[in-house]
Design a protein around this motif. Structure first.
Motif, PDB file in Angstrom:
ATOM      1  N   LEU A 209     -22.613 -44.060 -27.559  1.00 15.78           N
ATOM      2  CA  LEU A 209     -23.330 -42.812 -27.169  1.00 15.78           C
ATOM      3  C   LEU A 209     -24.530 -42.914 -27.145  1.00 15.78           C
ATOM      4  O   LEU A 209     -25.287 -41.945 -26.727  1.00 15.78           O
ATOM      5  CB  LEU A 209     -22.827 -41.564 -28.254  1.00 15.78           C
ATOM      6  CG  LEU A 209     -21.208 -41.493 -28.581  1.00 15.78           C
ATOM      7  CD1 LEU A 209     -21.182 -40.293 -29.773  1.00 15.78           C
ATOM      8  CD2 LEU A 209     -20.604 -41.170 -27.310  1.00 15.78           C
ATOM      9  N   CYS A 210     -24.885 -44.118 -27.111  1.00 16.42           N
ATOM     10  CA  CYS A 210     -26.669 -44.252 -27.076  1.00 16.42           C
ATOM     11  C   CYS A 210     -27.259 -43.969 -25.723  1.00 16.42           C
ATOM     12  O   CYS A 210     -26.682 -44.095 -24.692  1.00 16.42           O
ATOM     13  CB  CYS A 210     -27.020 -45.824 -27.306  1.00 16.42           C
ATOM     14  SG  CYS A 210     -28.627 -46.239 -27.394  1.00 16.42           S
ATOM     15  N   ASN A 211     -28.214 -43.276 -25.785  1.00 13.29           N
ATOM     16  CA  ASN A 211     -28.925 -42.785 -24.721  1.00 13.29           C
ATOM     17  C   ASN A 211     -29.723 -43.820 -23.861  1.00 13.29           C
ATOM     18  O   ASN A 211     -30.125 -43.662 -22.829  1.00 13.29           O
ATOM     19  CB  ASN A 211     -29.768 -41.537 -24.777  1.00 13.29           C
ATOM     20  CG  ASN A 211     -29.007 -40.419 -25.024  1.00 13.29           C
ATOM     21  OD1 ASN A 211     -27.942 -40.101 -24.365  1.00 13.29           O
ATOM     22  ND2 ASN A 211     -29.191 -39.914 -26.333  1.00 13.29           N
TER      23      ASN A 211
ATOM     24  N   CYS B  75     -29.045 -49.493 -27.843  1.00 19.40           N
ATOM     25  CA  CYS B  75     -30.237 -49.676 -27.849  1.00 19.40           C
ATOM     26  C   CYS B  75     -30.451 -50.409 -29.197  1.00 19.40           C
ATOM     27  O   CYS B  75     -31.424 -51.448 -29.325  1.00 19.40           O
ATOM     28  CB  CYS B  75     -31.556 -48.846 -27.692  1.00 19.40           C
ATOM     29  SG  CYS B  75     -31.664 -47.591 -29.116  1.00 19.40           S
ATOM     30  N   GLY B  76     -29.684 -50.133 -30.338  1.00 14.45           N
ATOM     31  CA  GLY B  76     -29.927 -50.529 -31.526  1.00 14.45           C
ATOM     32  C   GLY B  76     -30.908 -50.168 -32.486  1.00 14.45           C
ATOM     33  O   GLY B  76     -31.354 -50.643 -33.537  1.00 14.45           O
ATOM     34  N   LYS B  77     -31.740 -49.105 -31.727  1.00 15.22           N
ATOM     35  CA  LYS B  77     -32.950 -48.520 -32.492  1.00 15.22           C
ATOM     36  C   LYS B  77     -32.957 -47.017 -32.913  1.00 15.22           C
ATOM     37  O   LYS B  77     -33.443 -46.611 -33.749  1.00 15.22           O
ATOM     38  CB  LYS B  77     -34.163 -48.797 -31.646  1.00 15.22           C
ATOM     39  CG  LYS B  77     -34.418 -50.228 -31.502  1.00 15.22           C
ATOM     40  CD  LYS B  77     -35.578 -50.434 -30.412  1.00 15.22           C
ATOM     41  CE  LYS B  77     -35.606 -51.941 -29.993  1.00 15.22           C
ATOM     42  NZ  LYS B  77     -36.110 -51.940 -28.660  1.00 15.22           N
ATOM     43  N   CYS B  78     -32.031 -46.172 -32.151  1.00 16.26           N
ATOM     44  CA  CYS B  78     -31.934 -44.794 -32.187  1.00 16.26           C
ATOM     45  C   CYS B  78     -31.055 -44.344 -33.141  1.00 16.26           C
ATOM     46  O   CYS B  78     -30.349 -45.124 -34.128  1.00 16.26           O
ATOM     47  CB  CYS B  78     -31.644 -44.258 -30.684  1.00 16.26           C
ATOM     48  SG  CYS B  78     -29.793 -44.486 -30.545  1.00 16.26           S
TER      49      CYS B  78
END
Ligand SMILES: [Zn+2]
Ligand SMILES: [Zn+2]
Length: 349
Positions: free
Chosen positions: A114-116, A101-104
């Motif tokens: 590994l982003c959700n 997402c680039g934000k978490c």
């Protein structure tokens, strides 16, 4: 643009047409030249992963149909958005597909894979079984100059997965040598990265004699047959009491039971493959053996750069590849499902 799309789960892909998108902001539009056909596409086409004991992990959520699979993408830049800096049209790249997402927090620390809330190409947003593919930012375009573009695409999945898993295994070498379990495409890549990254002898195991033979040719020190009742003893002997890390590129209940069983005290079993099943171990064995069991999923953007550096240094032999036209995508998935593919089938849209 022409696409081969998933229109319903557990159904054949179909030819679809859509307006070719115009890049906005930092987006870059790739004209896809090559896209590798990967085993995980079969799970996505089915809509689930097998968790063993009859249970399934549903992976249908978050994807709008028709959807374009294909995450092993190489191509040339066809158009760039007004804020996409540092790329020029006509340049050849591979696309890092495991975009977050680039934000978490995970994305912020560099673990976009590994982003959700992923925006992974060919997994959660449209991918490379198409004439065109949109990449959200130039930073996901990797310089693959000097690498065969068919191979460059495959490296973003099997190469990166093999590299990242072996990178984790290296840390356990003090407990013993590295054992590669499962010598399919990714396992063979893992073997080559292990050879390139370690001076110690690398051991391999597979139930298929032909694959063991091929691994020995690629520089494995010794090969073992997990189906052979004496193999655990033989590995203990060859490794001086157990391996430091067993990297399980099969990922089935059987392969993990075997892999963790040959790990020395203080060592690790690293699960990479996604065949499926479930696994039990008495809880006291974890402390008594100081055992680590961990998973490894593809790899981060920085690992992709490190992996490409090893490939560019000439340390990794190219896998056998067969190119096929876009219209053959569905047949290629069927061939892979039926075990009729040696190496990689690469679609050339
Ligand atoms: Zn893949
Ligand atoms: Zn994220």
């Amino acid at each position: 643009m022409q696409r081969q799309s998933l229109v319903a789960y557990a159904e054949p892909l179909q030819s679809t047409e859509a307006p070719t998108p115009v890049p906005q902001g930092t987006e870059v539009l790739l004209r896809v030249s090559h896209c590798g056909v990967c085993h995980s596409d079969i799970h996505l086409q089915d809509g689930y992963f097998d968790l063993g004991g009859g249970s399934k992990l549903d992976v249908q959520a978050g994807r709008k149909l028709p959807f374009t699979l294909g995450h092993e993408i190489a191509g040339t830049v066809e158009a760039v958005g007004p804020e996409a800096k540092g790329v020029t049209t006509g340049t050849r790249y591979a696309a890092y597909p495991w975009i977050g997402c680039g934000k978490c927090g995970l994305c912020a620390r560099g673990d976009e894979h590994l982003c959700n809330a992923p925006r992974a190409l060919g997994i959660t947003v449209d991918g490379g079984y198409a004439t065109h593919c949109m990449v959200p930012h130039p930073k996901y375009l990797l310089d693959v100059a000097g690498i065969d573009p068919a191979f460059a695409g495959a490296l973003m999945c099997s190469g990166l997965t093999g590299y990242s898993a072996v990178n984790k295994a290296i840390a356990f070498q003090k407990a013993g040598p590295i054992l590669i379990v499962g010598l399919g495409g990714v396992g063979m890549m893992g073997l080559q990265f292990a050879r390139a990254m370690s001076d110690a002898p690398i051991l391999v195991a597979d139930i298929d004699a032909g694959k063991r033979e091929a691994a020995l040719k690629l520089g494995a020190a010794e090969a073992f047959d997990p189906a052979d009742a004496g193999s655990r003893k033989a590995i203990a002997k060859a490794s001086g009491g157990g391996v430091g890390a067993a990297v399980d590129f099969a990922g089935s209940d059987k392969s993990l039971a075997f892999a963790q069983g040959v790990v020395a005290k203080g060592g690790a079993a690293i699960v990479v493959g996604l065949i499926g099943g479930s696994f039990q171990l008495p809880v006291p064995m974890f402390p008594l053996r100081a055992l680590t069991i961990m998973g490894s999923y593809v790899g981060s953007p920085s690992e992709a750069q490190e992996m490409l550096a090893l490939v560019k240094a000439g340390k990794i032999a190219q896998i056998p590849m067969e190119t096929r036209p876009l219209g053959d995508t569905n047949r290629s998935l069927d061939d892979l499902r039926a075990g009729r593919v040696v190496g990689r089938v690469v679609i050339t849209p």
